[in-house]
Design a protein around this motif. Structure first.
Motif, PDB file in Angstrom:
ATOM      1  N   ASN A  57       0.825  -1.213   0.000  1.00 56.29           N
ATOM      2  CA  ASN A  57       0.000   0.000   0.000  1.00 56.29           C
ATOM      3  C   ASN A  57       0.855   1.258   0.000  1.00 56.29           C
ATOM      4  O   ASN A  57       0.525   2.248  -0.667  1.00 56.29           O
ATOM      5  CB  ASN A  57      -0.938   0.005   1.204  1.00 56.29           C
ATOM      6  CG  ASN A  57      -2.076  -0.990   1.065  1.00 56.29           C
ATOM      7  OD1 ASN A  57      -2.316  -1.529  -0.017  1.00 56.29           O
ATOM      8  ND2 ASN A  57      -2.778  -1.245   2.147  1.00 56.29           N
ATOM      9  N   GLU A  61       0.644   4.103  -2.785  1.00 57.38           N
ATOM     10  CA  GLU A  61       0.285   5.458  -2.358  1.00 57.38           C
ATOM     11  C   GLU A  61       1.366   6.475  -2.705  1.00 57.38           C
ATOM     12  O   GLU A  61       1.056   7.570  -3.197  1.00 57.38           O
ATOM     13  CB  GLU A  61       0.036   5.462  -0.844  1.00 57.38           C
ATOM     14  CG  GLU A  61      -0.366   6.816  -0.278  1.00 57.38           C
ATOM     15  CD  GLU A  61      -1.778   7.214  -0.652  1.00 57.38           C
ATOM     16  OE1 GLU A  61      -2.020   8.424  -0.840  1.00 57.38           O
ATOM     17  OE2 GLU A  61      -2.637   6.317  -0.754  1.00 57.38           O
ATOM     18  N   ASN A  62       2.608   6.119  -2.461  1.00 56.60           N
ATOM     19  CA  ASN A  62       3.690   7.100  -2.591  1.00 56.60           C
ATOM     20  C   ASN A  62       4.368   7.112  -3.957  1.00 56.60           C
ATOM     21  O   ASN A  62       4.920   8.146  -4.361  1.00 56.60           O
ATOM     22  CB  ASN A  62       4.753   6.834  -1.518  1.00 56.60           C
ATOM     23  CG  ASN A  62       4.204   6.999  -0.118  1.00 56.60           C
ATOM     24  OD1 ASN A  62       3.414   7.895   0.152  1.00 56.60           O
ATOM     25  ND2 ASN A  62       4.615   6.124   0.786  1.00 56.60           N
ATOM     26  N   THR A  99      -9.495   5.464  -3.836  1.00 55.38           N
ATOM     27  CA  THR A  99      -9.329   4.412  -2.832  1.00 55.38           C
ATOM     28  C   THR A  99      -9.601   3.038  -3.429  1.00 55.38           C
ATOM     29  O   THR A  99      -8.887   2.066  -3.144  1.00 55.38           O
ATOM     30  CB  THR A  99     -10.267   4.663  -1.644  1.00 55.38           C
ATOM     31  OG1 THR A  99      -9.990   5.946  -1.076  1.00 55.38           O
ATOM     32  CG2 THR A  99     -10.099   3.593  -0.568  1.00 55.38           C
ATOM     33  N   ILE A 102      -6.620   2.031  -5.389  1.00 56.92           N
ATOM     34  CA  ILE A 102      -5.495   1.696  -4.507  1.00 56.92           C
ATOM     35  C   ILE A 102      -5.597   0.239  -4.065  1.00 56.92           C
ATOM     36  O   ILE A 102      -4.626  -0.517  -4.117  1.00 56.92           O
ATOM     37  CB  ILE A 102      -5.455   2.620  -3.279  1.00 56.92           C
ATOM     38  CG1 ILE A 102      -5.017   4.029  -3.676  1.00 56.92           C
ATOM     39  CG2 ILE A 102      -4.496   2.063  -2.214  1.00 56.92           C
ATOM     40  CD1 ILE A 102      -5.107   5.028  -2.555  1.00 56.92           C
TER      41      ILE A 102
END
Length: 208
Positions: A57, A61-62, A99, A102
């Motif tokens: 995750n 995310e990054n 989301t 993701i």
């Protein structure tokens, strides 16, 4: 859902562990570099191989998300209803769609094993603001997976706003289901459906 999974596996193959050079690269050069880096990361990171959900995750995310224009992707998927949605509804749609992706990207990254990517000749011009980069994902088993990216030039560099696997564009794949939900329950109904879906996916990832 199988088609969406294929699309997102392909999408994950196209992203990077580094964000610094985005504005300095042509779109095809960018995608080629990112494809190599994400495949190498998935193969060499022991935590990812072990299914460490937090590590995966964090990677998504990054390192993955900075290359996606979520506002445009969401507006295209919601289609004509986007213009009639309130600013707050639009904000919620972007958040929930982001989301959702993701969660799906995280699962797709764990599926990367021995794939490699071959790129077709790029036919973009220097003054283009939107381009398509085409490639093939070569697998040890099964036929090559056709994979194309649509990118747009922004003030922050090139960003992906759609992807095509085996003739199916990601935006079009979601557009149908989104339209069906909106026709029944309105924009708020779609938001509610996305919220509930994300809760289930979050719960499932915790159990893993």
């Amino acid at each position: 859902m199988k088609k969406i999974s294929q699309i997102l596996v392909g999408l994950c193959l196209g992203f990077s562990l580094m964000a610094g050079a985005q504005t300095q690269e042509a779109p095809d050069v960018l995608v080629k570099r990112l494809s190599t880096e994400i495949i190498d990361a998935a193969k060499n990171d022991k935590d990812i191989q072990a299914g460490n959900r937090q590590r995966i995750n964090d990677l998504v995310e990054n390192k993955v998300l900075p290359y996606i224009n979520f506002e445009r992707m969401t507006s295209l998927a919601v289609s004509k209803s986007w213009r009639s949605a309130t600013p707050e509804q639009q904000k919620q749609l972007i958040t929930e769609f982001r989301t959702l992706l993701i969660h799906t990207y995280s699962g797709a990254i764990t599926q990367i094993r021995d794939q490699r990517v071959e790129f077709k000749p790029f036919r973009g011009a220097a003054d283009d603001t939107e381009v398509e980069v085409k490639s093939l994902v070569i697998q040890t088993r099964g036929e090559p997976l056709q994979l194309s990216y649509r990118l747009e030039k922004t003030s922050a560099g090139w960003k992906i706003f759609d992807i095509n696997v085996l003739g199916a564009w990601l935006v079009e794949t979601y557009k149908g289901s989104f339209a069906a939900e909106i026709s029944k329950n309105g924009v708020d109904g779609l938001i509610k459906t996305l919220v509930e879906k994300n809760k289930k996916l979050a719960s499932a990832s915790v159990k893993k």
